[in-house]
Design an enzyme around this catalytic site. Sequence first.
Site, short mmCIF file in Angstrom:
data_model
loop_
_atom_site.label_atom_id
_atom_site.label_comp_id
_atom_site.label_asym_id
_atom_site.label_seq_id
_atom_site.Cartn_x
_atom_site.Cartn_y
_atom_site.Cartn_z
N ASP A 24 -26.68 -2.31 4.72
CA ASP A 24 -26.33 -2.75 3.29
C ASP A 24 -26.98 -2.20 2.10
O ASP A 24 -28.19 -1.95 2.28
CB ASP A 24 -26.25 -4.21 3.12
N THR A 70 -13.94 -5.03 9.64
CA THR A 70 -12.66 -5.15 9.42
C THR A 70 -12.21 -5.19 8.20
O THR A 70 -11.01 -4.99 7.86
CB THR A 70 -12.15 -6.22 10.31
N ASN A 72 -13.58 -3.73 5.52
CA ASN A 72 -14.12 -2.22 4.89
C ASN A 72 -12.73 -1.45 4.45
O ASN A 72 -13.15 -0.44 3.68
CB ASN A 72 -15.23 -1.86 5.62
C1 FPP Z 1 -22.79 -0.94 3.27
O1 FPP Z 1 -23.17 -0.71 2.29
C2 FPP Z 1 -22.66 0.06 4.09
C3 FPP Z 1 -21.53 0.47 5.08
C4 FPP Z 1 -20.28 -0.20 4.93
C5 FPP Z 1 -21.25 1.72 5.72
C6 FPP Z 1 -22.62 1.80 6.75
C7 FPP Z 1 -22.51 3.14 7.38
C8 FPP Z 1 -23.66 3.58 7.48
C9 FPP Z 1 -25.01 3.40 7.17
C10 FPP Z 1 -23.48 5.07 8.21
C11 FPP Z 1 -24.13 5.35 9.30
C12 FPP Z 1 -23.47 4.68 10.69
C13 FPP Z 1 -23.26 5.39 11.66
C14 FPP Z 1 -22.60 4.69 12.81
C15 FPP Z 1 -23.30 6.75 11.57
P1 FPP Z 1 -22.42 -0.55 0.71
O2 FPP Z 1 -21.61 0.50 0.75
O3 FPP Z 1 -21.32 -1.87 0.91
O4 FPP Z 1 -23.37 -0.81 -0.32
P2 FPP Z 1 -23.18 -1.55 -1.82
O5 FPP Z 1 -23.24 -3.19 -1.37
O6 FPP Z 1 -24.48 -1.26 -2.36
O7 FPP Z 1 -22.12 -1.22 -2.30
#
Ligand code: FPP
Length: 244
Positions: A24, A70, A72
């Site tokens: 996260d 699910t 996202n």
């Molecule tokens: C949450 O941070 C992160 C995600 C929804 C995506 C996670 C994906 C990766 C780390 C890419 C790598 C994965 C693979 C399998 C190659 P957020 O976007 O919710 O962050 P925020 O809370 O700061 O908005």
Amino acid sequence: MALFSSKPKEAAPSLPVHVGIIMDGNGRWAKKRGLPRKAGHVEGAKTFRTIVRYCSEVGIKYLTVYAFSTENWKRPSDEVSALMKLFKSYLEEAITDFRDDNIVIRFIGDKSGFSPELQKLMDDNEECARDRSGMVLNIAMNYGSRDEIVRAVKSISRDVKSGALGEDDINAELISSRLYTAGQPDPDLIIRPSGEYRISNFMLWQSAYTEFVIMNKLWPDFKKSDLDEALAIYAQRSRRYGGV
Ligand code: FPP
């Protein structure tokens, strides 16, 4: 720096067998730098690769990373498509990338939500890793724990309806055996970077007695030393599983 660290009573076995990570903070990492959110995911993906390798090196047997939930799909379409592109390029590389580390790749979640191309890449990754014997890496994609539990309940009720199972056959082990993580130990430790105190629909059933470590670091900034710190905190925890 970790926000929670408990006082030791009985030391847990020092190394967790199964670690879960809620990756996260990518969006906030990008925002802090005035970059689009997708730039945070690109950095997050680099961290993913480093930390997966490191977990394998230190002797973790199972690692589950939360890559896409699910829920996202509700994100803006340009962010979702940037993530799909990123998954595609990483999964193309992962076929050979994790080979030398002997890492067994598995996907947990509903693959059918992804494009046929991505589904094939997931299948190919699983197929290529079939004969490997090292750390099992579960990549949770289109994963939601409530959805996983609903599926398990449906599959059990089908068996009860057909007479294959009786009501008395239903117990915690049976439910565990119908989850995506069937046959794997429950996570000992779940790490959530970015300082959020939420489980976000991740391994709800499996985490009944999991130790949580919340780290005040955004995922793209997460380093091997942060994993070391989380493991050190875990090693100090007293696990009593409801006993004394
Ligand atoms: C949450 O941070 C992160 C995600 C929804 C995506 C996670 C994906 C990766 C780390 C890419 C790598 C994965 C693979 C399998 C190659 P957020 O976007 O919710 O962050 P925020 O809370 O700061 O908005």
